[in-house]
Design a protein around this motif. Structure first.
Motif, PDB file in Angstrom:
ATOM      1  N   GLN A  28       0.829  -1.195   0.000  1.00 43.45           N
ATOM      2  CA  GLN A  28       0.000   0.000   0.000  1.00 43.45           C
ATOM      3  C   GLN A  28       0.875   1.261   0.000  1.00 43.45           C
ATOM      4  OE1 GLN A  28      -3.376   0.421  -0.137  1.00 43.45           O
ATOM      5  NE2 GLN A  28      -3.415  -1.775  -0.614  1.00 43.45           N
ATOM      6  N   PRO A  29       0.486   2.293  -0.787  1.00 41.70           N
ATOM      7  CA  PRO A  29       1.217   3.564  -0.716  1.00 41.70           C
ATOM      8  C   PRO A  29       1.214   4.110   0.708  1.00 41.70           C
ATOM      9  CG  PRO A  29      -0.283   3.543  -2.582  1.00 41.70           C
ATOM     10  CD  PRO A  29      -0.611   2.320  -1.757  1.00 41.70           C
ATOM     11  N   LYS A  30       2.367   4.664   1.108  1.00 45.01           N
ATOM     12  CA  LYS A  30       2.501   5.182   2.470  1.00 45.01           C
ATOM     13  C   LYS A  30       2.710   6.694   2.442  1.00 45.01           C
ATOM     14  CE  LYS A  30       5.953   2.499   3.173  1.00 45.01           C
ATOM     15  NZ  LYS A  30       7.125   1.804   3.758  1.00 45.01           N
ATOM     16  N   PRO A  31       2.061   7.414   3.365  1.00 40.49           N
ATOM     17  CA  PRO A  31       2.302   8.862   3.438  1.00 40.49           C
ATOM     18  C   PRO A  31       3.692   9.157   3.985  1.00 40.49           C
ATOM     19  CG  PRO A  31       0.903   8.152   5.254  1.00 40.49           C
ATOM     20  CD  PRO A  31       1.093   6.954   4.376  1.00 40.49           C
ATOM     21  N   LEU A  32       4.280  10.227   3.479  1.00 39.90           N
ATOM     22  CA  LEU A  32       5.628  10.590   3.884  1.00 39.90           C
ATOM     23  C   LEU A  32       5.739  12.112   3.869  1.00 39.90           C
ATOM     24  CD1 LEU A  32       8.540   9.420   4.448  1.00 39.90           C
ATOM     25  CD2 LEU A  32       8.955   9.730   2.006  1.00 39.90           C
ATOM     26  N   TRP A  33       6.145  12.677   5.007  1.00 43.26           N
ATOM     27  CA  TRP A  33       6.375  14.108   5.080  1.00 43.26           C
ATOM     28  C   TRP A  33       7.823  14.392   4.716  1.00 43.26           C
ATOM     29  CZ3 TRP A  33       2.846  17.853   5.541  1.00 43.26           C
ATOM     30  CH2 TRP A  33       1.587  17.508   6.045  1.00 43.26           C
ATOM     31  N   VAL A  34       8.049  15.305   3.767  1.00 47.58           N
ATOM     32  CA  VAL A  34       9.407  15.629   3.326  1.00 47.58           C
ATOM     33  C   VAL A  34       9.639  17.129   3.475  1.00 47.58           C
ATOM     34  CG1 VAL A  34       9.515  13.681   1.748  1.00 47.58           C
ATOM     35  CG2 VAL A  34       8.700  15.891   0.912  1.00 47.58           C
ATOM     36  N   GLU A  35      10.872  17.476   3.791  1.00 49.14           N
ATOM     37  CA  GLU A  35      11.224  18.876   4.014  1.00 49.14           C
ATOM     38  C   GLU A  35      11.455  19.593   2.683  1.00 49.14           C
ATOM     39  OE1 GLU A  35      13.927  19.510   7.596  1.00 49.14           O
ATOM     40  OE2 GLU A  35      14.273  17.402   7.111  1.00 49.14           O
ATOM     41  N   LYS A  36      10.926  20.780   2.583  1.00 47.74           N
ATOM     42  CA  LYS A  36      11.073  21.552   1.346  1.00 47.74           C
ATOM     43  C   LYS A  36      12.547  21.855   1.051  1.00 47.74           C
ATOM     44  CE  LYS A  36       6.532  23.788   1.790  1.00 47.74           C
ATOM     45  NZ  LYS A  36       5.826  25.060   2.091  1.00 47.74           N
ATOM     46  N   ARG A  37      13.328  22.085   2.088  1.00 45.00           N
ATOM     47  CA  ARG A  37      14.745  22.416   1.844  1.00 45.00           C
ATOM     48  C   ARG A  37      15.480  21.223   1.235  1.00 45.00           C
ATOM     49  NH1 ARG A  37      18.414  20.615   5.766  1.00 45.00           N
ATOM     50  NH2 ARG A  37      17.452  19.592   7.570  1.00 45.00           N
ATOM     51  N   ARG A  38      15.061  20.023   1.571  1.00 45.85           N
ATOM     52  CA  ARG A  38      15.691  18.836   0.979  1.00 45.85           C
ATOM     53  C   ARG A  38      15.228  18.659  -0.473  1.00 45.85           C
ATOM     54  NH1 ARG A  38      18.506  16.161   4.838  1.00 45.85           N
ATOM     55  NH2 ARG A  38      17.827  16.452   7.011  1.00 45.85           N
ATOM     56  N   MET A  39      13.985  19.020  -0.756  1.00 51.82           N
ATOM     57  CA  MET A  39      13.522  18.992  -2.143  1.00 51.82           C
ATOM     58  C   MET A  39      14.309  19.995  -2.982  1.00 51.82           C
ATOM     59  SD  MET A  39       9.395  18.674  -1.438  1.00 51.82           S
ATOM     60  CE  MET A  39       8.897  18.252  -3.121  1.00 51.82           C
ATOM     61  N   GLU A  40      14.600  21.148  -2.414  1.00 52.87           N
ATOM     62  CA  GLU A  40      15.416  22.133  -3.124  1.00 52.87           C
ATOM     63  C   GLU A  40      16.823  21.601  -3.373  1.00 52.87           C
ATOM     64  OE1 GLU A  40      13.386  26.301  -1.537  1.00 52.87           O
ATOM     65  OE2 GLU A  40      14.912  25.285  -0.319  1.00 52.87           O
ATOM     66  N   ALA A  41      17.385  20.911  -2.385  1.00 56.51           N
ATOM     67  CA  ALA A  41      18.723  20.328  -2.548  1.00 56.51           C
ATOM     68  C   ALA A  41      18.720  19.289  -3.660  1.00 56.51           C
ATOM     69  CB  ALA A  41      19.188  19.709  -1.237  1.00 56.51           C
ATOM     70  N   SER A  42      17.678  18.451  -3.700  1.00 57.06           N
ATOM     71  CA  SER A  42      17.551  17.461  -4.763  1.00 57.06           C
ATOM     72  C   SER A  42      17.464  18.128  -6.129  1.00 57.06           C
ATOM     73  CB  SER A  42      16.312  16.591  -4.521  1.00 57.06           C
ATOM     74  OG  SER A  42      16.076  15.724  -5.607  1.00 57.06           O
ATOM     75  N   ALA A  43      16.691  19.203  -6.217  1.00 58.24           N
ATOM     76  CA  ALA A  43      16.543  19.928  -7.478  1.00 58.24           C
ATOM     77  C   ALA A  43      17.896  20.456  -7.963  1.00 58.24           C
ATOM     78  CB  ALA A  43      15.564  21.082  -7.299  1.00 58.24           C
TER      79      ALA A  43
END
Length: 323
Positions: A28-43
């Motif tokens: 089953q898909p699981k919810p996951l909270w991710v930090e915006k600053r880490r998304m920016e780092a990934s980008a």
């Protein structure tokens, strides 16, 4: 389906995190909270690796409900790309001129290759990344001739999209993934890949992906540990069986398993082709004897996740109900 305005409202809101969901390919898909600053780092990692710069055009043709779509928007916001959004569909280039950067799933690439105008637009994308599913040999051969960068991605929701890319187009086409700067890799005792990428993931991530790791840090994936069928003392990797059969079977299919009193587990082939005898004949020609499925099942539709991957647990349950 989330709109771009809804995403921007969440992104510009006061919360420092976003809620995403895993793909659900093995459950089953699981919810996951991710930090915006880490998304920016990934980008920034992706854009740096691909040489993308402010002003380049990026095509958003994936749903914003999942991490792949969200990260295309974040790359544009973080790195100054000009984002062009089209409704997610099987033909994202039908009305869209060539762009500098795009992320697609294999089915979108396959469909685009069938239409001359779309194919020409696809060939002119300067950097094309493909994820969310397996890239079969026939598709890889077509992409190998592309004049620009075409890449297979490696990653998951927990790593905020990908942490490594594998080039599919010449002159540097390869079976080996190259990790981004700042991504450390190792293997655990089971031979599974361990990812240490503190910029995008706060904890060391032990994957279920059985991998081969080179001293220079490059790696290739052999299959998932939970996709190993133990039959008569022989370990059979589901993905390897599917890869051997893919050039020979035209209808959608997948390999799954069922308990077996004699062998422990038995290999099962689930297919949308109703001609099971013909499918079995192909398997006997194409596979080593100990990989040949012991059971064959027809289903009108294979069970898929919302992102188009085989839903492995559901496939196992479907096969059990049909046998």
């Amino acid at each position: 389906m989330m709109s771009i305005n809804e995403f921007l409202s969440e992104w510009n809101g006061p919360d420092t995190r976003l809620l995403v969901h895993t793909s659900g390919s093995t459950g089953q898909p699981k919810p996951l909270w991710v930090e915006k600053r880490r998304m920016e780092a990934s980008a920034r990692m992706t854009c740096q690796f691909l040489g993308l710069k402010a002003g380049d055009t990026a095509l958003l043709c994936l749903p914003l409900d999942f991490i792949a779509g969200k990260m295309m928007a974040v790359r544009a916001l973080t790195c100054g790309l000009r984002l062009v959004a089209v409704p997610p569909s099987g033909h994202p280039l039908a009305q869209q001129e060539a762009v500098d950067f795009a992320a697609m799933v294999p089915s979108q690439v396959y469909n685009s290759l069938q239409e001359p105008v779309e194919c020409e637009r696809l060939r002119h994308i300067r950097q094309l990344i493909i994820g969310g599913g397996a890239i079969d040999d026939a598709l890889a051969r077509q992409l190998k001739t592309f004049p620009n960068g075409v890449w297979s991605t490696y990653g998951m929701t927990e790593t905020l999209s990908h942490v490594a890319l594998r080039r599919l187009s010449e002159p540097d086409a390869s079976q080996w993934y190259t990790p981004f700067d700042g991504v450390g890799l190792s293997l655990n005792a089971d031979g599974c890949l361990v990812i240490d990428a503190p910029l995008v993931c706060p904890d060391r991530l032990v994957t279920n992906d059985i991998a081969e790791l080179r001293p220079d840090g490059r790696f290739r994936i052999m299959g998932r540990r939970d996709n190993v069928i133990c039959s008569g003392g022989i370990k059979i990797q589901i993905e390897e069986v599917e890869a051997l059969l893919r050039p020979h079977l035209t209808a959608p299919f997948c390999i799954t398993r069922r308990p077996d009193a004699k062998w422990g587990e038995a290999v099962v082939l689930l297919t949308e082709d109703a001609r099971l005898a013909a499918v079995e004949a192909v398997c006997r020609r194409a596979l080593p004897p100990y990989w040949v499925p012991r059971h064959y099942c027809h289903a009108d539709r294979l069970p898929l996740t919302p992102t188009g991957k085989i839903a492995r647990k559901e496939a196992e349950r479907t096969a059990a109900a049909l046998l």
